[in-house]
Write a protein that holds these residues in place. Sequence first.
Motif, PDB file in Angstrom:
ATOM      1  N   THR A   4      48.057  34.879  40.526  1.00  5.73           N
ATOM      2  CA  THR A   4      46.702  35.412  40.545  1.00  5.73           C
ATOM      3  C   THR A   4      45.768  34.462  41.275  1.00  5.73           C
ATOM      4  O   THR A   4      45.755  33.258  41.017  1.00  5.73           O
ATOM      5  N   ILE A   5      44.978  34.996  42.189  1.00  8.14           N
ATOM      6  CA  ILE A   5      44.022  34.188  42.935  1.00  8.14           C
ATOM      7  C   ILE A   5      42.696  34.199  42.179  1.00  8.14           C
ATOM      8  O   ILE A   5      42.161  35.273  41.880  1.00  8.14           O
ATOM      9  N   PRO A   6      42.149  33.050  41.851  1.00  9.16           N
ATOM     10  CA  PRO A   6      40.867  33.023  41.125  1.00  9.16           C
ATOM     11  C   PRO A   6      39.755  33.675  41.942  1.00  9.16           C
ATOM     12  O   PRO A   6      39.691  33.511  43.167  1.00  9.16           O
ATOM     13  N   ASN A   7      38.882  34.392  41.264  1.00  5.04           N
ATOM     14  CA  ASN A   7      37.768  35.054  41.934  1.00  5.04           C
ATOM     15  C   ASN A   7      36.622  34.056  42.109  1.00  5.04           C
ATOM     16  O   ASN A   7      35.539  34.191  41.544  1.00  5.04           O
ATOM     17  N   THR A   8      36.907  33.055  42.924  1.00  6.94           N
ATOM     18  CA  THR A   8      35.923  32.014  43.244  1.00  6.94           C
ATOM     19  C   THR A   8      36.067  31.700  44.736  1.00  6.94           C
ATOM     20  O   THR A   8      37.106  31.963  45.343  1.00  6.94           O
ATOM     21  N   MET A   9      35.029  31.096  45.307  1.00 10.71           N
ATOM     22  CA  MET A   9      35.112  30.707  46.707  1.00 10.71           C
ATOM     23  C   MET A   9      36.257  29.719  46.909  1.00 10.71           C
ATOM     24  O   MET A   9      37.014  29.809  47.894  1.00 10.71           O
ATOM     25  N   GLU A  10      36.399  28.769  45.973  1.00  6.07           N
ATOM     26  CA  GLU A  10      37.471  27.784  46.097  1.00  6.07           C
ATOM     27  C   GLU A  10      38.837  28.464  46.038  1.00  6.07           C
ATOM     28  O   GLU A  10      39.746  28.148  46.822  1.00  6.07           O
ATOM     29  N   GLY A  11      38.987  29.431  45.111  1.00  7.07           N
ATOM     30  CA  GLY A  11      40.259  30.131  44.995  1.00  7.07           C
ATOM     31  C   GLY A  11      40.593  30.899  46.260  1.00  7.07           C
ATOM     32  O   GLY A  11      41.743  30.895  46.729  1.00  7.07           O
ATOM     33  N   ALA A  12      39.589  31.560  46.847  1.00  4.13           N
ATOM     34  CA  ALA A  12      39.804  32.323  48.075  1.00  4.13           C
ATOM     35  C   ALA A  12      40.174  31.399  49.229  1.00  4.13           C
ATOM     36  O   ALA A  12      41.091  31.698  50.014  1.00  4.13           O
ATOM     37  N   ARG A  13      39.480  30.274  49.327  1.00  6.86           N
ATOM     38  CA  ARG A  13      39.761  29.358  50.427  1.00  6.86           C
ATOM     39  C   ARG A  13      41.125  28.696  50.277  1.00  6.86           C
ATOM     40  O   ARG A  13      41.808  28.416  51.280  1.00  6.86           O
ATOM     41  N   GLN A  14      41.542  28.434  49.067  1.00  8.47           N
ATOM     42  CA  GLN A  14      42.889  27.896  48.847  1.00  8.47           C
ATOM     43  C   GLN A  14      43.947  28.922  49.262  1.00  8.47           C
ATOM     44  O   GLN A  14      44.978  28.565  49.855  1.00  8.47           O
TER      45      GLN A  14
ATOM     46  N   LEU B 106      46.341  40.784  49.632  1.00 11.38           N
ATOM     47  CA  LEU B 106      44.930  41.062  49.915  1.00 11.38           C
ATOM     48  C   LEU B 106      44.399  42.222  49.078  1.00 11.38           C
ATOM     49  O   LEU B 106      43.292  42.142  48.521  1.00 11.38           O
ATOM     50  N   THR B 107      45.171  43.315  49.000  1.00 13.67           N
ATOM     51  CA  THR B 107      44.676  44.463  48.233  1.00 13.67           C
ATOM     52  C   THR B 107      44.677  44.182  46.738  1.00 13.67           C
ATOM     53  O   THR B 107      43.808  44.678  46.019  1.00 13.67           O
ATOM     54  N   ALA B 108      45.639  43.389  46.277  1.00 14.66           N
ATOM     55  CA  ALA B 108      45.640  43.013  44.852  1.00 14.66           C
ATOM     56  C   ALA B 108      44.387  42.183  44.537  1.00 14.66           C
ATOM     57  O   ALA B 108      43.740  42.372  43.489  1.00 14.66           O
ATOM     58  N   TYR B 109      44.052  41.278  45.441  1.00 11.00           N
ATOM     59  CA  TYR B 109      42.852  40.463  45.245  1.00 11.00           C
ATOM     60  C   TYR B 109      41.601  41.323  45.307  1.00 11.00           C
ATOM     61  O   TYR B 109      40.685  41.182  44.479  1.00 11.00           O
ATOM     62  N   LEU B 110      41.541  42.231  46.286  1.00 10.85           N
ATOM     63  CA  LEU B 110      40.378  43.122  46.391  1.00 10.85           C
ATOM     64  C   LEU B 110      40.234  43.977  45.141  1.00 10.85           C
ATOM     65  O   LEU B 110      39.118  44.165  44.628  1.00 10.85           O
ATOM     66  N   GLN B 111      41.334  44.484  44.622  1.00 12.77           N
ATOM     67  CA  GLN B 111      41.273  45.282  43.393  1.00 12.77           C
ATOM     68  C   GLN B 111      40.697  44.449  42.247  1.00 12.77           C
ATOM     69  O   GLN B 111      39.818  44.913  41.501  1.00 12.77           O
TER      70      GLN B 111
ATOM     71  N   GLU C   8      38.715  34.953  51.827  1.00 12.69           N
ATOM     72  CA  GLU C   8      37.286  34.656  51.697  1.00 12.69           C
ATOM     73  C   GLU C   8      36.452  35.897  52.000  1.00 12.69           C
ATOM     74  O   GLU C   8      35.431  36.137  51.355  1.00 12.69           O
ATOM     75  N   ASP C   9      36.869  36.705  52.973  1.00 15.22           N
ATOM     76  CA  ASP C   9      36.183  37.977  53.228  1.00 15.22           C
ATOM     77  C   ASP C   9      36.094  38.800  51.942  1.00 15.22           C
ATOM     78  O   ASP C   9      35.043  39.358  51.606  1.00 15.22           O
ATOM     79  N   VAL C  10      37.237  38.889  51.265  1.00 10.57           N
ATOM     80  CA  VAL C  10      37.308  39.715  50.054  1.00 10.57           C
ATOM     81  C   VAL C  10      36.402  39.138  48.972  1.00 10.57           C
ATOM     82  O   VAL C  10      35.657  39.872  48.300  1.00 10.57           O
TER      83      VAL C  10
END
Length: 424
Positions: free
Chosen positions: A2-12, A333-338, A409-411
């Motif tokens: 799971t990617i954290p819903n944070t800027m740091e998580g997205a950038r990682q 990407l779609t899992a993160y967007l969801q 990061e877009d998401v």
Amino acid sequence: MTIPNTMEGARQADAADPLASYREQFLFPQNDAEKVLYFTGNSLGLQARRARTILMEELDDWARWGVDGHLEAERPWLAYHENFSAALARIVGAKESEVVAMNGLTTNLHLMMVSFYRPQGKRTKILCEGKAFPSDQYALHSQLRFHGLDPAEHLIEIMPDPETELIEEDRIIEAIDAHRDELALVMIGGVNYYTGQWFDMERITDAGKRAGAMVGWDLAHAAGNVPLELHKWNVDFAAWCGYKYLNSGPGGVSGVFVHEKHHGKADIPRFEGWWGHNKEDRFQMPDRFVPISTAEAWQLSNAPVMAMAPLLASLELYEEVGMTALREKSLKLTAYLQAVIEDASRESGQNIRIITPKDAKRRGCQISISVPGKGKAAFKKLSEAGVIADWREPDVIRLAPVPLYNSFEDVYRFGQLLKEHLRD
């Protein structure tokens, strides 16, 4: 993971993405000197940086050679369409002889139906998904009328469930079985334009073939988006546009697939043109059409070189990356967007309904959302904030995070804007 819903998580996640560098191979629209959040690759893909170079090379060859460019250009124009066969075959799961780049999508669907919709006796009906893209509906209706048949009687539409807006494959299979003696053609959009639902194409094709029908697919939203195996699945024909996920530019060149079992048959009805004629004596101008023994037989005219050049630039990138890697990133990407959308719904207190299948394996790189009562206002505010998405009546926003150029990061940034504007 799971990617954290944070800027740091997205950038990682972007730092760990093996395809991250391909983002720089595309040109983004500008908004106050900043890159916009572009989520509309399902309507028009971005321009590959190399598109201008390749187009200028063709223009320079035209200036240098004139008509002799058909033989003397760096990429001789006489066989220009052949430059696309290997890449397109890999994208749609075909043999090179089964694909050809030509025309526009609806033109190609009509050409395919001239050959593969052949109503005879009781077998007159076409089965399609309800609420298909309007151009498909117009094409199917007009093909039926061309044969003197009433669409109200001879078109079987499997309508979406009014609650979920999806169509379960079981209902499609049941309808095929129920009409097995009447079906001449099954033709469905591989990925539904509105919901992003990816149909089980292999299963539906098998059911259609067992019922004795021809089976074709509109892959406008599937080609370059989801992994396909058209030859292996025994699909009779398919067509797709190039300007969505394949980034060929507005109104860009389409492509077709014709299974090799239909090649080399002079008795197949078709609309004929000289570029589909046997190459060996084409320029002897014979008065009788002899089809090329490949999908090229369905060509009408020589290749529109300048229109094809941007597609070549994009397909070079597809060849480097491959559909397997693109699909792997698309799922993430779609899992993160969801997850980001669900967080925005919860934190804003607004009911955001995702009408795309929650199971990532049943969708392409698209998520469609409905925001009852606030959809239009939210879409307007997002657009003003630099989000380029797509609005569909009555209340749906379509979002396509394309793995070739969209980032995590877009998401994340989209999720923050969505949450902000839903609170307003």
